[in-house]
Design a protein around this motif. Structure first.
Motif, PDB file in Angstrom:
ATOM      1  N   GLY A  16       0.820  -1.216   0.000  1.00 38.40           N
ATOM      2  CA  GLY A  16       0.000   0.000   0.000  1.00 38.40           C
ATOM      3  C   GLY A  16       0.847   1.255   0.000  1.00 38.40           C
ATOM      4  N   VAL A  17       1.975   1.213   0.704  1.00 37.70           N
ATOM      5  CA  VAL A  17       2.882   2.363   0.714  1.00 37.70           C
ATOM      6  C   VAL A  17       3.474   2.573  -0.674  1.00 37.70           C
ATOM      7  N   ALA A  18       3.703   1.493  -1.397  1.00 34.55           N
ATOM      8  CA  ALA A  18       4.299   1.581  -2.724  1.00 34.55           C
ATOM      9  C   ALA A  18       3.358   2.207  -3.763  1.00 34.55           C
ATOM     10  N   LEU A  19       2.123   2.465  -3.388  1.00 29.80           N
ATOM     11  CA  LEU A  19       1.187   3.131  -4.305  1.00 29.80           C
ATOM     12  C   LEU A  19       1.386   4.643  -4.358  1.00 29.80           C
ATOM     13  N   PHE A  20       2.358   5.174  -3.628  1.00 26.96           N
ATOM     14  CA  PHE A  20       2.495   6.625  -3.568  1.00 26.96           C
ATOM     15  C   PHE A  20       2.733   7.294  -4.926  1.00 26.96           C
ATOM     16  N   PRO A  21       3.327   6.653  -5.937  1.00 24.85           N
ATOM     17  CA  PRO A  21       3.456   7.344  -7.227  1.00 24.85           C
ATOM     18  C   PRO A  21       2.111   7.633  -7.900  1.00 24.85           C
ATOM     19  N   VAL A  22       1.065   6.900  -7.535  1.00 26.75           N
ATOM     20  CA  VAL A  22      -0.254   7.170  -8.116  1.00 26.75           C
ATOM     21  C   VAL A  22      -0.704   8.576  -7.742  1.00 26.75           C
ATOM     22  N   SER A  23      -0.359   9.031  -6.551  1.00 25.06           N
ATOM     23  CA  SER A  23      -0.691  10.396  -6.146  1.00 25.06           C
ATOM     24  C   SER A  23      -0.010  11.413  -7.047  1.00 25.06           C
ATOM     25  N   ALA A  24       1.180  11.082  -7.528  1.00 24.87           N
ATOM     26  CA  ALA A  24       1.876  11.993  -8.443  1.00 24.87           C
ATOM     27  C   ALA A  24       1.086  12.175  -9.729  1.00 24.87           C
ATOM     28  N   LEU A  25       0.437  11.123 -10.189  1.00 23.16           N
ATOM     29  CA  LEU A  25      -0.389  11.237 -11.392  1.00 23.16           C
ATOM     30  C   LEU A  25      -1.556  12.188 -11.164  1.00 23.16           C
ATOM     31  N   PHE A  26      -2.132  12.157  -9.984  1.00 24.03           N
ATOM     32  CA  PHE A  26      -3.222  13.081  -9.680  1.00 24.03           C
ATOM     33  C   PHE A  26      -2.705  14.514  -9.540  1.00 24.03           C
ATOM     34  N   GLY A  27      -1.481  14.677  -9.098  1.00 29.78           N
ATOM     35  CA  GLY A  27      -0.867  16.002  -9.072  1.00 29.78           C
ATOM     36  C   GLY A  27      -0.685  16.568 -10.468  1.00 29.78           C
ATOM     37  N   LEU A  28      -0.275  15.693 -11.400  1.00 35.72           N
ATOM     38  CA  LEU A  28      -0.145  16.125 -12.795  1.00 35.72           C
ATOM     39  C   LEU A  28      -1.503  16.460 -13.403  1.00 35.72           C
ATOM     40  N   LEU A  29      -2.524  15.702 -13.029  1.00 35.73           N
ATOM     41  CA  LEU A  29      -3.874  15.998 -13.501  1.00 35.73           C
ATOM     42  C   LEU A  29      -4.341  17.362 -12.988  1.00 35.73           C
ATOM     43  N   GLU A  30      -3.969  17.701 -11.766  1.00 33.65           N
ATOM     44  CA  GLU A  30      -4.308  19.014 -11.207  1.00 33.65           C
ATOM     45  C   GLU A  30      -3.632  20.129 -12.002  1.00 33.65           C
ATOM     46  N   LEU A  31      -2.362  19.937 -12.343  1.00 28.14           N
ATOM     47  CA  LEU A  31      -1.665  20.943 -13.141  1.00 28.14           C
ATOM     48  C   LEU A  31      -2.291  21.082 -14.518  1.00 28.14           C
ATOM     49  N   LEU A  32      -2.712  19.969 -15.097  1.00 24.62           N
ATOM     50  CA  LEU A  32      -3.369  20.007 -16.400  1.00 24.62           C
ATOM     51  C   LEU A  32      -4.720  20.716 -16.318  1.00 24.62           C
ATOM     52  N   SER A  33      -5.436  20.525 -15.229  1.00 18.69           N
ATOM     53  CA  SER A  33      -6.724  21.213 -15.072  1.00 18.69           C
ATOM     54  C   SER A  33      -6.520  22.717 -14.947  1.00 18.69           C
ATOM     55  N   ARG A  34      -5.433  23.128 -14.327  1.00 18.63           N
ATOM     56  CA  ARG A  34      -5.130  24.563 -14.244  1.00 18.63           C
ATOM     57  C   ARG A  34      -4.822  25.135 -15.619  1.00 18.63           C
ATOM     58  N   HIS A  35      -4.180  24.338 -16.465  1.00 13.61           N
ATOM     59  CA  HIS A  35      -3.909  24.776 -17.837  1.00 13.61           C
ATOM     60  C   HIS A  35      -5.222  25.001 -18.587  1.00 13.61           C
ATOM     61  N   PHE A  36      -6.142  24.068 -18.463  1.00  8.17           N
ATOM     62  CA  PHE A  36      -7.431  24.226 -19.148  1.00  8.17           C
ATOM     63  C   PHE A  36      -8.237  25.389 -18.573  1.00  8.17           C
ATOM     64  N   LEU A  37      -8.103  25.647 -17.293  1.00 12.45           N
ATOM     65  CA  LEU A  37      -8.791  26.796 -16.705  1.00 12.45           C
ATOM     66  C   LEU A  37      -8.226  28.104 -17.260  1.00 12.45           C
ATOM     67  N   SER A  38      -6.917  28.196 -17.362  1.00  9.05           N
ATOM     68  CA  SER A  38      -6.336  29.422 -17.916  1.00  9.05           C
ATOM     69  C   SER A  38      -6.709  29.580 -19.387  1.00  9.05           C
ATOM     70  N   ARG A  39      -6.780  28.479 -20.116  1.00 10.10           N
ATOM     71  CA  ARG A  39      -7.205  28.540 -21.517  1.00 10.10           C
ATOM     72  C   ARG A  39      -8.665  28.957 -21.623  1.00 10.10           C
ATOM     73  N   ALA A  40      -9.500  28.468 -20.705  1.00  5.43           N
ATOM     74  CA  ALA A  40     -10.915  28.839 -20.710  1.00  5.43           C
ATOM     75  C   ALA A  40     -11.091  30.316 -20.386  1.00  5.43           C
ATOM     76  N   LEU A  41     -10.269  30.848 -19.489  1.00  6.56           N
ATOM     77  CA  LEU A  41     -10.369  32.260 -19.141  1.00  6.56           C
ATOM     78  C   LEU A  41      -9.972  33.164 -20.307  1.00  6.56           C
ATOM     79  N   VAL A  42      -9.001  32.730 -21.104  1.00  8.13           N
ATOM     80  CA  VAL A  42      -8.553  33.518 -22.245  1.00  8.13           C
ATOM     81  C   VAL A  42      -9.563  33.451 -23.385  1.00  8.13           C
ATOM     82  N   HIS A  43     -10.060  32.263 -23.687  1.00  7.59           N
ATOM     83  CA  HIS A  43     -10.943  32.070 -24.841  1.00  7.59           C
ATOM     84  C   HIS A  43     -12.426  32.069 -24.482  1.00  7.59           C
ATOM     85  N   ASP A  44     -12.753  32.141 -23.210  1.00 11.24           N
ATOM     86  CA  ASP A  44     -14.137  32.114 -22.726  1.00 11.24           C
ATOM     87  C   ASP A  44     -14.900  30.921 -23.317  1.00 11.24           C
TER      88      ASP A  44
END
Length: 134
Positions: A16-44
């Motif tokens: 179970g401890v070895a699953l910690f890299p899966v959290s990194a994938l969710f961190g990358l998904l968070e960064l990607l969602s911020r990219h889409f939010l900034s794109r949405a703000l620019v292009h409405d």
């Protein structure tokens, strides 16, 4: 994850401890969602707003879920090692190493702390107890 451990064998909660890299994938998904939010703000763009919202919710919920799995597995692994006849009896402060994983969905840079510490825990456990073997 098996919870039974005898005095002869160390517990297997490290899986179970070895699953910690899966959290990194969710961190990358968070960064990607911020990219889409900034794109949405620019292009409405309503589609980008929706995509950003869905990705943000999924990243936060997923990071919290896997962060809890890692934290609980880490604490149970520490308890199991301390109660077994294993040659390494980790200190309870190792349990604090799993806490940063809970915040990955909100603040992805915390991976700079979480990943090395959990990697070191598994490395040290492997050298002292024999599992996981590196």
């Amino acid at each position: 994850m098996p919870s039974t451990s005898s005095a002869a064998s160390p517990p297997s909660w490290w899986y179970g401890v070895a699953l910690f890299p899966v959290s990194a994938l969710f961190g990358l998904l968070e960064l990607l969602s911020r990219h889409f939010l900034s794109r949405a703000l620019v292009h409405d763009s309503p589609g980008d707003y929706l995509l950003s919202f869905v990705m943000d919710v999924l990243s936060q919920l997923g990071a919290i879920f896997f962060g809890l799995v890692v934290l609980v597995a880490l604490v149970l692994d520490i308890r199991g090692l301390r109660n077994s006849g294993a040659p390494w009896r980790p200190n309870w402060t190792w349990g604090l190493v799993g806490l940063p994983n809970l915040a990955v969905g909100v603040y992805p840079p915390i991976l700079a702390v979480s990943v090395p510490l959990l990697s070191y825990y598994l490395y040290r456990r492997g050298k002292r107890v024999g599992a996981p073997s590196f």
